[in-house]
Write a protein that holds these residues in place. Sequence first.
Motif, PDB file in Angstrom:
ATOM      1  N   THR A   7       8.501   0.751  -8.591  1.00  0.00           N
ATOM      2  CA  THR A   7       7.186   1.170  -8.112  1.00  0.00           C
ATOM      3  C   THR A   7       6.887   2.594  -8.555  1.00  0.00           C
ATOM      4  O   THR A   7       7.774   3.443  -8.610  1.00  0.00           O
ATOM      5  CB  THR A   7       7.080   1.086  -6.576  1.00  0.00           C
ATOM      6  OG1 THR A   7       8.133   1.838  -5.966  1.00  0.00           O
ATOM      7  CG2 THR A   7       7.148  -0.362  -6.107  1.00  0.00           C
ATOM      8  N   ASP A   9       4.801   4.638  -6.864  1.00  0.00           N
ATOM      9  CA  ASP A   9       4.828   5.448  -5.647  1.00  0.00           C
ATOM     10  C   ASP A   9       6.022   5.057  -4.778  1.00  0.00           C
ATOM     11  O   ASP A   9       6.490   3.918  -4.836  1.00  0.00           O
ATOM     12  CB  ASP A   9       3.538   5.248  -4.844  1.00  0.00           C
ATOM     13  CG  ASP A   9       2.321   5.816  -5.558  1.00  0.00           C
ATOM     14  OD1 ASP A   9       2.434   6.903  -6.159  1.00  0.00           O
ATOM     15  OD2 ASP A   9       1.261   5.168  -5.530  1.00  0.00           O
ATOM     16  N   VAL A  11       7.223   3.551  -1.876  1.00  0.00           N
ATOM     17  CA  VAL A  11       6.694   2.622  -0.881  1.00  0.00           C
ATOM     18  C   VAL A  11       7.646   2.555   0.306  1.00  0.00           C
ATOM     19  O   VAL A  11       8.870   2.537   0.131  1.00  0.00           O
ATOM     20  CB  VAL A  11       6.512   1.224  -1.509  1.00  0.00           C
ATOM     21  CG1 VAL A  11       5.945   0.247  -0.509  1.00  0.00           C
ATOM     22  CG2 VAL A  11       5.640   1.310  -2.750  1.00  0.00           C
ATOM     23  N   VAL A  15       6.238  -1.696   4.576  1.00  0.00           N
ATOM     24  CA  VAL A  15       5.237  -2.266   3.659  1.00  0.00           C
ATOM     25  C   VAL A  15       5.893  -3.298   2.745  1.00  0.00           C
ATOM     26  O   VAL A  15       5.349  -4.380   2.521  1.00  0.00           O
ATOM     27  CB  VAL A  15       4.562  -1.145   2.836  1.00  0.00           C
ATOM     28  CG1 VAL A  15       3.656  -1.714   1.762  1.00  0.00           C
ATOM     29  CG2 VAL A  15       3.789  -0.204   3.747  1.00  0.00           C
ATOM     30  N   VAL A  16       7.073  -2.981   2.239  1.00  0.00           N
ATOM     31  CA  VAL A  16       7.780  -3.916   1.355  1.00  0.00           C
ATOM     32  C   VAL A  16       8.155  -5.177   2.120  1.00  0.00           C
ATOM     33  O   VAL A  16       7.982  -6.292   1.618  1.00  0.00           O
ATOM     34  CB  VAL A  16       9.021  -3.244   0.737  1.00  0.00           C
ATOM     35  CG1 VAL A  16       9.859  -4.250  -0.031  1.00  0.00           C
ATOM     36  CG2 VAL A  16       8.591  -2.117  -0.189  1.00  0.00           C
ATOM     37  N   ALA A  19       5.078  -7.313   2.505  1.00  0.00           N
ATOM     38  CA  ALA A  19       4.677  -7.936   1.238  1.00  0.00           C
ATOM     39  C   ALA A  19       5.617  -9.079   0.860  1.00  0.00           C
ATOM     40  O   ALA A  19       5.169 -10.164   0.471  1.00  0.00           O
ATOM     41  CB  ALA A  19       4.650  -6.888   0.126  1.00  0.00           C
ATOM     42  N   TRP A  64      13.707  -1.435  -6.841  1.00  0.00           N
ATOM     43  CA  TRP A  64      13.886  -2.411  -5.760  1.00  0.00           C
ATOM     44  C   TRP A  64      14.671  -3.600  -6.273  1.00  0.00           C
ATOM     45  O   TRP A  64      14.260  -4.254  -7.233  1.00  0.00           O
ATOM     46  CB  TRP A  64      12.525  -2.880  -5.249  1.00  0.00           C
ATOM     47  CG  TRP A  64      11.675  -1.769  -4.739  1.00  0.00           C
ATOM     48  CD1 TRP A  64      10.812  -0.997  -5.466  1.00  0.00           C
ATOM     49  CD2 TRP A  64      11.614  -1.297  -3.400  1.00  0.00           C
ATOM     50  NE1 TRP A  64      10.221  -0.082  -4.637  1.00  0.00           N
ATOM     51  CE2 TRP A  64      10.688  -0.235  -3.367  1.00  0.00           C
ATOM     52  CE3 TRP A  64      12.254  -1.684  -2.215  1.00  0.00           C
ATOM     53  CZ2 TRP A  64      10.390   0.453  -2.207  1.00  0.00           C
ATOM     54  CZ3 TRP A  64      11.954  -0.993  -1.055  1.00  0.00           C
ATOM     55  CH2 TRP A  64      11.037   0.065  -1.051  1.00  0.00           C
ATOM     56  N   LEU A  85       3.391  -7.167  -3.957  1.00  0.00           N
ATOM     57  CA  LEU A  85       3.807  -5.826  -3.548  1.00  0.00           C
ATOM     58  C   LEU A  85       2.796  -4.777  -3.995  1.00  0.00           C
ATOM     59  O   LEU A  85       2.458  -3.868  -3.229  1.00  0.00           O
ATOM     60  CB  LEU A  85       5.197  -5.508  -4.096  1.00  0.00           C
ATOM     61  CG  LEU A  85       5.748  -4.121  -3.753  1.00  0.00           C
ATOM     62  CD1 LEU A  85       5.778  -3.881  -2.245  1.00  0.00           C
ATOM     63  CD2 LEU A  85       7.136  -3.943  -4.358  1.00  0.00           C
ATOM     64  N   GLU A  88      -0.242  -5.026  -1.612  1.00  0.00           N
ATOM     65  CA  GLU A  88       0.079  -4.586  -0.251  1.00  0.00           C
ATOM     66  C   GLU A  88       0.337  -3.088  -0.189  1.00  0.00           C
ATOM     67  O   GLU A  88      -0.092  -2.406   0.739  1.00  0.00           O
ATOM     68  CB  GLU A  88       1.312  -5.342   0.264  1.00  0.00           C
ATOM     69  CG  GLU A  88       1.696  -5.027   1.684  1.00  0.00           C
ATOM     70  CD  GLU A  88       0.771  -5.649   2.729  1.00  0.00           C
ATOM     71  OE1 GLU A  88       0.636  -5.035   3.799  1.00  0.00           O
ATOM     72  OE2 GLU A  88       0.205  -6.720   2.481  1.00  0.00           O
ATOM     73  N   ALA A  89       1.030  -2.554  -1.198  1.00  0.00           N
ATOM     74  CA  ALA A  89       1.431  -1.149  -1.190  1.00  0.00           C
ATOM     75  C   ALA A  89       0.405  -0.222  -1.816  1.00  0.00           C
ATOM     76  O   ALA A  89       0.498   0.995  -1.650  1.00  0.00           O
ATOM     77  CB  ALA A  89       2.762  -1.004  -1.917  1.00  0.00           C
ATOM     78  N   THR A  91       0.055   0.375  -5.028  1.00  0.00           N
ATOM     79  CA  THR A  91       0.673   1.105  -6.130  1.00  0.00           C
ATOM     80  C   THR A  91       0.971   0.155  -7.283  1.00  0.00           C
ATOM     81  O   THR A  91       1.023  -1.061  -7.097  1.00  0.00           O
ATOM     82  CB  THR A  91       1.978   1.808  -5.687  1.00  0.00           C
ATOM     83  OG1 THR A  91       2.412   2.686  -6.729  1.00  0.00           O
ATOM     84  CG2 THR A  91       3.081   0.825  -5.353  1.00  0.00           C
ATOM     85  N   PRO A 110      -2.596  -2.420  -8.254  1.00  0.00           N
ATOM     86  CA  PRO A 110      -3.082  -2.939  -6.963  1.00  0.00           C
ATOM     87  C   PRO A 110      -4.339  -3.794  -7.107  1.00  0.00           C
ATOM     88  O   PRO A 110      -4.582  -4.682  -6.300  1.00  0.00           O
ATOM     89  CB  PRO A 110      -3.374  -1.681  -6.156  1.00  0.00           C
ATOM     90  CG  PRO A 110      -2.609  -0.593  -6.798  1.00  0.00           C
ATOM     91  CD  PRO A 110      -2.472  -0.971  -8.247  1.00  0.00           C
TER      92      PRO A 110
END
Length: 161
Positions: A7, A9, A11, A15-16, A19, A64, A85, A88-89, A91, A110
């Motif tokens: 990612t 940003d 996160v 949030v992860v 998602a 991740w 992801l 949702e995030a 980014t 996004p």
Amino acid sequence: MAYNLLTVDPVGAVVVARALAGCLGVAVRDVDVADADGDPELRNWEAPVLCQYEAVRGDLSRAWDIYAGESVAGQPPEGEVAAALAKEAGTTVLFPAVEAPPSAYWAVTPEGLVTRVRLEPSDDEPPVFTVTAVEAPVPQLPGAVVTRFAEIVREQRPDNP
């Protein structure tokens, strides 16, 4: 099924988890998200979805590693998980391409734009990750040159008889 995402940003774990739960069709409580350097005793190793992250340097913030166990009915392709992801995030998320060049990645924004990117790690330890090129402009990667990827086109060309 294993997923490897990056990612732009940093996160948050909540949030992860949200998602991944939505994308993989499990409850949020069934997603364990933890720092790779964290205490392993605090992990829920029985969770159907295990996710760990680590900070990276350069144009990206986090790597991740996600594992969806066999009990997870929905096991979508990596691109769908990355898109969920990213949305949702809020980014841009990178995931590896199947082509041979190790620098070949896909990025999803996004807003849903999917484009190829070239990701180059430095020789430093730990490496600094730089997105040197994109096939379409990505606002979160303003330093990347917009270009076509000749090495990928060459690889996809069929052999001549």
